[in-house]
Design a protein around this motif. Structure first.
Motif, PDB file in Angstrom:
ATOM      1  N   ASP A 180      39.212  27.803  40.960  1.00  0.00           N
ATOM      2  CA  ASP A 180      39.649  27.790  39.561  1.00  0.00           C
ATOM      3  C   ASP A 180      38.582  28.415  38.664  1.00  0.00           C
ATOM      4  O   ASP A 180      38.903  29.126  37.709  1.00  0.00           O
ATOM      5  N   ALA A 181      37.328  28.151  38.966  1.00  0.00           N
ATOM      6  CA  ALA A 181      36.231  28.730  38.180  1.00  0.00           C
ATOM      7  C   ALA A 181      36.209  30.247  38.334  1.00  0.00           C
ATOM      8  O   ALA A 181      36.023  30.976  37.352  1.00  0.00           O
ATOM      9  N   VAL A 182      36.433  30.717  39.547  1.00  0.00           N
ATOM     10  CA  VAL A 182      36.452  32.160  39.787  1.00  0.00           C
ATOM     11  C   VAL A 182      37.644  32.801  39.089  1.00  0.00           C
ATOM     12  O   VAL A 182      37.519  33.850  38.444  1.00  0.00           O
ATOM     13  N   ASP A 183      38.810  32.160  39.192  1.00  0.00           N
ATOM     14  CA  ASP A 183      40.033  32.691  38.587  1.00  0.00           C
ATOM     15  C   ASP A 183      39.965  32.728  37.061  1.00  0.00           C
ATOM     16  O   ASP A 183      40.711  33.477  36.430  1.00  0.00           O
ATOM     17  N   ASN A 184      39.106  31.919  36.488  1.00  0.00           N
ATOM     18  CA  ASN A 184      39.047  31.799  35.022  1.00  0.00           C
ATOM     19  C   ASN A 184      37.689  32.198  34.456  1.00  0.00           C
ATOM     20  O   ASN A 184      37.280  31.705  33.399  1.00  0.00           O
ATOM     21  N   GLU A 185      37.011  33.118  35.123  1.00  0.00           N
ATOM     22  CA  GLU A 185      35.689  33.564  34.658  1.00  0.00           C
ATOM     23  C   GLU A 185      35.723  34.095  33.227  1.00  0.00           C
ATOM     24  O   GLU A 185      34.793  33.869  32.449  1.00  0.00           O
ATOM     25  N   GLU A 186      36.781  34.786  32.882  1.00  0.00           N
ATOM     26  CA  GLU A 186      36.929  35.323  31.525  1.00  0.00           C
ATOM     27  C   GLU A 186      36.872  34.202  30.496  1.00  0.00           C
ATOM     28  O   GLU A 186      36.241  34.326  29.444  1.00  0.00           O
ATOM     29  N   TRP A 187      37.519  33.090  30.816  1.00  0.00           N
ATOM     30  CA  TRP A 187      37.587  31.968  29.868  1.00  0.00           C
ATOM     31  C   TRP A 187      36.296  31.177  29.848  1.00  0.00           C
ATOM     32  O   TRP A 187      35.879  30.692  28.788  1.00  0.00           O
ATOM     33  N   THR A 188      35.633  31.036  30.993  1.00  0.00           N
ATOM     34  CA  THR A 188      34.353  30.335  30.978  1.00  0.00           C
ATOM     35  C   THR A 188      33.299  31.159  30.247  1.00  0.00           C
ATOM     36  O   THR A 188      32.419  30.598  29.593  1.00  0.00           O
ATOM     37  N   ALA A 189      33.426  32.479  30.317  1.00  0.00           N
ATOM     38  CA  ALA A 189      32.528  33.344  29.536  1.00  0.00           C
ATOM     39  C   ALA A 189      32.803  33.179  28.040  1.00  0.00           C
ATOM     40  O   ALA A 189      31.867  33.156  27.229  1.00  0.00           O
ATOM     41  N   ALA A 190      34.071  33.035  27.672  1.00  0.00           N
ATOM     42  CA  ALA A 190      34.429  32.818  26.260  1.00  0.00           C
ATOM     43  C   ALA A 190      33.884  31.476  25.776  1.00  0.00           C
ATOM     44  O   ALA A 190      33.437  31.357  24.625  1.00  0.00           O
TER      45      ALA A 190
END
Length: 102
Positions: free
Chosen positions: A6-16
């Motif tokens: 999930d962290a890999v799939d949502n890298e864009e959002w964790t960066a945001a």
């Protein structure tokens, strides 16, 4: 709970989240909690992810003692204050905490 993928799939959002936390000058604990909250609550629909991301940042700041206003978090995350207002209690309750009755 969430999976590592999930962290890999949502890298864009964790960066945001990291960018918003930087704008809000949140400490490491709040940043980490915001990511955990987001990944635990990540919605299927892409259009809902920004709202959950913003609510996660707000709740993380609130629960780590680094309170920021809904308006400040909205500005830092690019959503309206109303968006946070509608979502933050669900994110808080998903963490096992009760929302205040203000």
């Amino acid at each position: 709970m969430y999976r590592a993928s999930d962290a890999v799939d949502n890298e864009e959002w964790t960066a945001a989240i990291a960018e918003a936390a930087e704008r809000l000058d949140l400490d490491t604990e709040a940043r980490s909690r915001a990511v955990d909250l987001f990944l635990t609550n990540v919605p299927e629909e892409d259009r809902s992810k920004r709202a959950v991301m913003a609510a996660s940042v707000y709740v993380a700041a609130l629960t780590t003692g680094e309170q920021r206003s809904q308006s400040a978090v909205a500005d830092a995350t690019g959503v309206s204050r109303l968006t946070i207002q509608k979502r933050w209690k669900d994110v808080l309750e998903s963490a096992g905490l009760d929302a205040p009755e203000w």
